[in-house]
Design a protein around this motif. Structure first.
Motif, short mmCIF file in Angstrom:
data_model
loop_
_atom_site.label_atom_id
_atom_site.label_comp_id
_atom_site.label_asym_id
_atom_site.label_seq_id
_atom_site.Cartn_x
_atom_site.Cartn_y
_atom_site.Cartn_z
N LEU A 96 0.86 -1.18 0.00
CA LEU A 96 0.00 0.00 0.00
C LEU A 96 0.89 1.22 0.00
O LEU A 96 1.88 1.27 0.73
CB LEU A 96 -0.89 0.00 1.25
CG LEU A 96 -1.75 1.25 1.50
CD1 LEU A 96 -2.82 1.39 0.43
CD2 LEU A 96 -2.39 1.21 2.88
N SER A 97 0.58 2.19 -0.83
CA SER A 97 1.41 3.39 -0.92
C SER A 97 0.56 4.63 -0.64
O SER A 97 -0.62 4.67 -0.99
CB SER A 97 2.04 3.50 -2.31
OG SER A 97 2.87 4.64 -2.40
N GLU A 98 1.17 5.61 -0.01
CA GLU A 98 0.50 6.88 0.19
C GLU A 98 1.52 8.01 0.16
O GLU A 98 2.72 7.80 0.42
CB GLU A 98 -0.29 6.91 1.49
CG GLU A 98 0.55 6.90 2.75
CD GLU A 98 -0.31 7.13 4.00
OE1 GLU A 98 -0.16 8.20 4.62
OE2 GLU A 98 -1.12 6.23 4.34
N GLU A 144 3.87 -2.95 7.76
CA GLU A 144 5.25 -2.59 8.06
C GLU A 144 5.73 -1.63 6.97
O GLU A 144 5.52 -1.89 5.77
CB GLU A 144 6.13 -3.84 8.09
CG GLU A 144 7.61 -3.57 8.31
CD GLU A 144 8.43 -4.84 8.29
OE1 GLU A 144 9.56 -4.81 7.76
OE2 GLU A 144 7.93 -5.87 8.79
N ILE A 145 6.33 -0.53 7.35
CA ILE A 145 6.85 0.42 6.37
C ILE A 145 8.07 -0.19 5.68
O ILE A 145 9.03 -0.60 6.34
CB ILE A 145 7.23 1.76 7.01
CG1 ILE A 145 5.97 2.45 7.56
CG2 ILE A 145 7.94 2.67 6.01
CD1 ILE A 145 6.25 3.76 8.29
N ILE A 146 8.03 -0.30 4.35
CA ILE A 146 9.13 -0.92 3.61
C ILE A 146 10.02 0.11 2.94
O ILE A 146 11.17 -0.19 2.61
CB ILE A 146 8.60 -1.92 2.56
CG1 ILE A 146 7.71 -1.23 1.53
CG2 ILE A 146 7.89 -3.08 3.23
CD1 ILE A 146 7.32 -2.12 0.37
N ALA A 176 6.82 9.89 -0.17
CA ALA A 176 6.03 8.72 -0.53
C ALA A 176 6.39 7.60 0.43
O ALA A 176 7.58 7.33 0.65
CB ALA A 176 6.30 8.31 -1.97
N ILE A 177 5.39 6.96 0.99
CA ILE A 177 5.59 5.88 1.96
C ILE A 177 4.92 4.62 1.43
O ILE A 177 3.77 4.67 0.97
CB ILE A 177 5.00 6.24 3.33
CG1 ILE A 177 5.63 7.52 3.87
CG2 ILE A 177 5.20 5.10 4.31
CD1 ILE A 177 4.96 8.03 5.13
N SER A 178 5.64 3.51 1.47
CA SER A 178 5.07 2.23 1.05
C SER A 178 5.04 1.28 2.24
O SER A 178 6.00 1.23 3.02
CB SER A 178 5.89 1.62 -0.09
OG SER A 178 5.88 2.46 -1.22
N SER A 202 15.70 -6.68 1.31
CA SER A 202 15.05 -5.38 1.44
C SER A 202 13.87 -5.32 0.47
O SER A 202 13.77 -6.14 -0.45
CB SER A 202 16.02 -4.23 1.17
OG SER A 202 16.53 -4.31 -0.15
N PHE A 203 12.98 -4.34 0.69
CA PHE A 203 11.77 -4.25 -0.10
C PHE A 203 11.61 -2.84 -0.68
O PHE A 203 12.07 -1.86 -0.10
CB PHE A 203 10.54 -4.58 0.75
CG PHE A 203 10.52 -6.01 1.24
CD1 PHE A 203 9.91 -7.00 0.48
CD2 PHE A 203 11.11 -6.35 2.45
CE1 PHE A 203 9.90 -8.31 0.94
CE2 PHE A 203 11.10 -7.66 2.91
CZ PHE A 203 10.49 -8.64 2.14
N SER A 204 10.95 -2.78 -1.80
CA SER A 204 10.63 -1.50 -2.43
C SER A 204 9.32 -1.67 -3.19
O SER A 204 8.75 -2.77 -3.22
CB SER A 204 11.77 -1.08 -3.38
OG SER A 204 11.50 0.19 -3.95
N SER A 205 8.82 -0.59 -3.78
CA SER A 205 7.58 -0.65 -4.55
C SER A 205 7.85 -0.34 -6.01
O SER A 205 8.75 0.45 -6.34
CB SER A 205 6.56 0.36 -3.99
OG SER A 205 7.02 1.68 -4.20
N PHE A 206 7.06 -0.93 -6.88
CA PHE A 206 7.28 -0.70 -8.31
C PHE A 206 6.93 0.73 -8.71
O PHE A 206 7.53 1.29 -9.62
CB PHE A 206 6.45 -1.69 -9.14
CG PHE A 206 6.72 -1.55 -10.63
CD1 PHE A 206 7.93 -1.97 -11.15
CD2 PHE A 206 5.78 -0.99 -11.47
CE1 PHE A 206 8.20 -1.83 -12.51
CE2 PHE A 206 6.04 -0.84 -12.82
CZ PHE A 206 7.25 -1.27 -13.35
N VAL A 207 5.99 1.34 -8.01
CA VAL A 207 5.60 2.70 -8.38
C VAL A 207 6.78 3.67 -8.23
O VAL A 207 7.00 4.53 -9.09
CB VAL A 207 4.37 3.18 -7.57
CG1 VAL A 207 4.70 3.32 -6.08
CG2 VAL A 207 3.86 4.52 -8.10
N LEU A 208 7.57 3.52 -7.16
CA LEU A 208 8.72 4.39 -6.98
C LEU A 208 9.85 4.04 -7.94
O LEU A 208 10.55 4.92 -8.44
CB LEU A 208 9.22 4.33 -5.54
CG LEU A 208 8.44 5.18 -4.53
CD1 LEU A 208 9.03 5.03 -3.14
CD2 LEU A 208 8.42 6.64 -4.94
#
Length: 392
Positions: A96-98, A144-146, A176-178, A202-208
């Motif tokens: 989830l991203s915001e 959890e914030i990734i 931006a927080i994922s 580690s984790f990241s989001s595709f949108v970023l």
């Protein structure tokens, strides 16, 4: 927590996993020490996530983890290189991203420093954690914030590229927080530990990742749209004046597209895929084409309806940019390009009532990411580029 990214001191190999709603890709990627050089994908694989008629999250998670395990085993068995670290890049629904705006104003001018930026960011993240801990206190797994990334800093109301050391009376940071369910992250870590022992994940989001890669690859207008059509879900990100302002998702992807087909026509999935291949290559007879065209129009309208519902949740101050960057599976990409270009709601919302769609296919990133073996998987290339940019 550091406001600036740290530098890599030695060349290393990372295992990148692209965890989507339709498939899981994986790549062993060499990251150079020389910042003028580009990352190299040494080997890559992709495994489809099993499709089910009914979408149950727990079953969906298990199927994704099976695909992740399969992809990890293929990378390990390639014997190319042992990774120094692992990066998992998540697409919806796995995160989830915001976006948030942090403001600070003082009576007297102050110097904007890394310490001030870090304190502003830390305070906001602490607030987010407390908010979500309370909100999800009754669920099995709280988020959890990734990742968190500063998208832009404004001083005295003006966006500044290099804010550190400048004088100001007010500061505003767009971040931006994922986040992802801790249970899902723990399950991913457990699966990967079975193949790659004692290697940090580690984790990241595709949108970023896509935001960083598109920003650095294209001479783009300061406002544009990122559209990622996955297996089950479409992700939309709106960039305004160079800043990621909002990201939303809605439940319609490639597999939804084919489900409409085989359900209406009462055929098997593989037959639906073959029929669409013939349709998209103009290989159907005129009579058969006329028979199925109303079905495709119905699917187009359904995707458009879901898109409108998602957009309606955004603040009214946001407008749709006319330039759209699209990632999607090759077999349905061109069809969605036509849909986007002709969708009445999109055309009514964008400047000059005409959307420009740029497809991200992989080869256009070869100046920023080389591929030694395998196809130019655009998702893995984008993620490798973003990882390198963050190190720099």
């Amino acid at each position: 927590m550091s406001f600036l990214f740290s530098s890599s001191k030695k060349e290393k190999v990372i295992a990148i996993f692209d965890v989507g709603s339709g498939s899981v890709g994986g790549a062993l990627t060499r990251i150079p020490t020389d910042k003028t050089k580009v990352p190299t994908i040494l080997k890559s694989f992709r495994t489809e996530v099993t499709y089910h008629e009914e979408l149950d999250f727990d079953i969906f998670l298990k199927d994704m983890l099976k695909a992740l395990h399969s992809t990890a085993d293929k990378l390990y068995s390639s014997k190319i290189s042992a990774p120094d670290e692992i990066l998992c890049v998540l697409s919806s629904p796995w995160y989830l991203s915001e976006t948030r705006t942090i403001k600070m104003t003082k009576d007297k001018p102050f110097i904007f420093t890394s310490k001030i930026a870090d304190e502003m960011l830390d305070n906001e993240l602490s607030s987010v954690r407390n908010l979500y801990k309370e909100k999800y206190s009754n669920t099995k797994s709280e988020p959890e914030i990734i990742e968190q990334q500063v998208m832009g800093v404004s001083l005295n109301g003006y966006l500044v590229e290099e804010p550190i050391g400048m004088h100001s009376r007010s500061a505003e940071m767009n971040i931006a927080i994922s986040m992802s369910p801790k249970s899902a992250l723990d399950a991913i870590r457990e699966i990967l530990s079975k193949t790659f022992h004692h290697i940090p994940v580690s984790f990241s989001s595709f949108v970023l990742s896509s935001y960083i890669a598109v920003r650095d690859r294209y001479v783009v207008p300061d406002s544009y749209l990122l559209l990622d059509i996955g297996g089950e879900i479409t992700d939309v990100a709106i960039i305004t004046k160079g800043v990621l302002k909002a990201s939303i998702s809605f439940p319609f992807g490639r597999k939804t597209f084919f489900k409409y087909m085989y359900t209406k026509l009462e055929i098997e999935l593989r037959d639906a895929e073959e029929l669409f291949k013939l349709y998209s290559t103009n290989s159907l007879s005129e009579s058969k084409r006329e028979k199925v065209e109303p079905l495709f129009k119905s699917i187009e309208n359904s995707w458009g309806d879901e898109f409108r519902k998602a957009i309606s949740t955004l603040p009214h101050t946001l407008t749709l940019p006319s330039t759209i960057f699209l990632t999607a599976n090759l077999d349905v990409r061109d069809w969605f390009v036509d849909v986007i270009r002709n969708e009445p709601f999109i055309q009514s919302m964008v400047a000059n009532h005409k959307a420009t769609v740029v497809t991200l296919e992989g080869p256009e990133f070869l100046t920023m990411c080389s591929v030694k073996d395998g196809t130019c998987d655009p998702f893995l290339m984008i993620e490798a580029i973003a990882f390198m940019r963050k190190l720099n």
